[in-house]
Structures are given as C-alpha cells and as structure tokens.
Design a protein around this motif. Structure first.
Motif, PDB file in Angstrom:
ATOM      1  N   GLY A   1       0.842  -1.128   0.194  1.00 42.52           N
ATOM      2  CA  GLY A   1      -0.058  -0.028  -0.065  1.00 42.52           C
ATOM      3  C   GLY A   1       0.794   1.330  -0.037  1.00 42.52           C
ATOM      4  O   GLY A   1       2.005   1.206  -0.007  1.00 42.52           O
ATOM      5  N   SER A   2       0.082   2.287  -0.021  1.00 44.18           N
ATOM      6  CA  SER A   2       0.879   3.644  -0.213  1.00 44.18           C
ATOM      7  C   SER A   2       0.454   4.709   1.058  1.00 44.18           C
ATOM      8  O   SER A   2      -0.651   4.791   1.331  1.00 44.18           O
TER       9      SER A   2
ATOM     10  N   ALA B   1      -5.904  13.273   5.825  1.00 48.43           N
ATOM     11  CA  ALA B   1      -5.080  13.488   7.244  1.00 48.43           C
ATOM     12  C   ALA B   1      -3.897  14.007   6.868  1.00 48.43           C
ATOM     13  O   ALA B   1      -3.486  14.173   5.763  1.00 48.43           O
ATOM     14  N   HIS B   2      -3.572  14.996   7.783  1.00 48.16           N
ATOM     15  CA  HIS B   2      -2.184  15.890   7.663  1.00 48.16           C
ATOM     16  C   HIS B   2      -1.339  15.480   9.020  1.00 48.16           C
ATOM     17  O   HIS B   2      -1.829  15.823   9.858  1.00 48.16           O
TER      18      HIS B   2
ATOM     19  N   VAL C   1       6.227  11.539   1.884  1.00 44.51           N
ATOM     20  CA  VAL C   1       5.346  10.351   1.816  1.00 44.51           C
ATOM     21  C   VAL C   1       6.067   9.322   0.895  1.00 44.51           C
ATOM     22  O   VAL C   1       5.827   8.263   0.960  1.00 44.51           O
ATOM     23  N   ASP C   2       7.262   9.757   0.237  1.00 41.86           N
ATOM     24  CA  ASP C   2       7.924   8.835  -0.517  1.00 41.86           C
ATOM     25  C   ASP C   2       9.237   8.155   0.215  1.00 41.86           C
ATOM     26  O   ASP C   2      10.099   7.575  -0.415  1.00 41.86           O
TER      27      ASP C   2
ATOM     28  N   PHE D   1       6.336   6.090  10.348  1.00 47.58           N
ATOM     29  CA  PHE D   1       4.812   5.492  10.266  1.00 47.58           C
ATOM     30  C   PHE D   1       3.946   5.846  11.784  1.00 47.58           C
ATOM     31  O   PHE D   1       2.753   5.850  11.460  1.00 47.58           O
ATOM     32  N   SER D   2       4.629   6.077  12.782  1.00 46.91           N
ATOM     33  CA  SER D   2       3.865   6.720  13.893  1.00 46.91           C
ATOM     34  C   SER D   2       3.215   7.917  13.778  1.00 46.91           C
ATOM     35  O   SER D   2       1.955   8.269  14.050  1.00 46.91           O
TER      36      SER D   2
END
Length: 236
Positions: A163-164, A174-175, A184-185, A193-194
């Motif tokens: 997934g992405s 969400a921000h 994000v890349d 990820f938290s």
C-alpha cells in the motif's frame, strides 16, 4: 490468575522487554466529524474481548480505568490481560498478543478479522517491541478498499510494505504535524509510520481521550497465542 496448562513459563516469570500494541476500529469513519463520544459500554467491551483471535475465553473482569493509564506488563500473568474501550462508534483494543517479532503477524490477522466483522469501519493499529532496536508494525484499513501495511526494523532492510502512505493520508484526509517536511515517498526503513498513525487517528477523532474509561479483562489464551507471547515478551 489463569494457568490453563498451555504455558511453558510460570505466572511470575518476568517480562524482559517493553512495547505498545493497539488497534482502533471506527465505524462509518468521516474525517473531523467525531467531536465527542458516548460513555464506555462495558458489556460490549467484554464481547469484544471474547471475540479476539488471541483469546479462548474471558476469565475475569478486572475493573475499569482511564484510557490514558499506562499499560504495565511485568510478568507472564500480566500478558493474560487485555484492555477494551467501547465508545459508540469507536472501539479501542490493547492486547500484547498483537505484537510479534516478525515472521507471523497477529496485528494484521486481528485487524483483518475486525474489518471483516465491521465492513463499514476503518481499522488502524500498531505494535512495537523494544529489542536492541525497536521493531514496529502498522496497519491502516479504509472501508473503501485502501490499505497500508508496513513492518520492519528502523534503519534496516528489508521492510515489508503493502500500500501507499500517500494514498492512506489522502483517503482519510489526514495531515501530519510536520506536513511541510513529511516525505510520503521516504524509504520505509526511515519512514515515521507513527506520525502517519497519529495523523489518521487525529483526523477521525480530534478529541481529548483523557477522560475516557475502558475495561480490563483477564483472558484465557489460545495455545498459539500463548506460544507467541512467550517468545516475544519472555525469551531473552
């Protein structure tokens, strides 16, 4: 204290590492719409506890506590405790059996079971374990079909990712708090990820949780769950 013959370690065997482990289920999720929640439903919490993949049955009710109270697991007997909060459309599950050191993924198994049981719900969760470095696993399931799974050791390869991050932040509207600097890349081994988890939950439930209550139960474990708990939390 439960000891139903499936454990290799005695009830007072010390837990040798720390960690965290939570899954949150939000029915009919809509960004920024949950501004308050009803009181905790203890009866529903008991039903949820009994339904968990890692649980063979509920052995005892250990009372209610604040959702923000620190979770303490000092001995093997403490690994038989789960905490469940049920506040209307929101269910929060804290269970040390969600965490495993890799190769088997109880967090994903339980999250997918919850998503199947609640087809209109979002399921968001994580499990982290402190070894010499902290192992982590995260899962995000949106009822519209988007999903993100990531697990691995920070700074190390390989990571397992499906997934992405960009898709998940987008579908939940969400921000991150560090949105302007958040990549994000980024490589999964350095991805925060938290921060993604906090952003998604903050979008869906932008409310203070300090006054919420939840229920604690002592449960009987399945044989598989007991073996994984001992390997994860008790073995050096």
């Amino acid at each position: 204290m439960t000891d139903n013959g499936i454990w290799d370690y005695p009830p007072d065997a010390p837990v040798v590492r720390d960690g965290s482990f939570t899954l949150t289920v939000i029915n009919n999720p809509a960004p920024h719409e949950i501004q308050s929640l009803p009181q905790h439903d203890h009866a529903r919490a008991r039903e949820v506890a009994a339904s968990l993949v890692s649980v063979a049955g509920v052995a005892a009710e250990l009372g209610r506590r604040r959702a923000t109270d620190r979770i303490v697991h000092d001995t093997r007997a403490d690994l038989e405790q789960v905490r469940i909060g049920c506040w209307g459309p929101v269910t929060e599950i804290s269970d040390p059996a969600l965490a495993y050191r890799g190769g088997f993924f109880p967090l994903a198994e339980q999250a997918e079971a919850l998503a199947e049981q609640n087809p209109g719900a979002a399921v968001i969760g994580s499990a982290r374990i402190d070894f010499s470095i902290r192992y982590g696993a995260w899962i995000f399931i949106h009822p519209g079909g988007k999903h993100l799974w990531a697990e691995g050791w920070p700074g190390d390869d390989p990571w397992s990712v499906e997934g992405s991050v960009e898709d998940i932040l987008g579908v939940f509207e969400a921000h991150t708090e560090l949105d302007s600097d958040f990549d994000v890349d980024a490589d999964p081994s350095v991805m925060d990820f938290s921060e993604v988890e906090d952003a998604v939950l903050g979008s869906l439930m932008p409310i203070d949780r300090r006054k919420r209550l939840l229920s604690t139960f002592r449960v009987e474990r399945t044989q598989e769950a007991a073996a994984h708990l001992e390997e994860t939390w008790l073995e050096e």
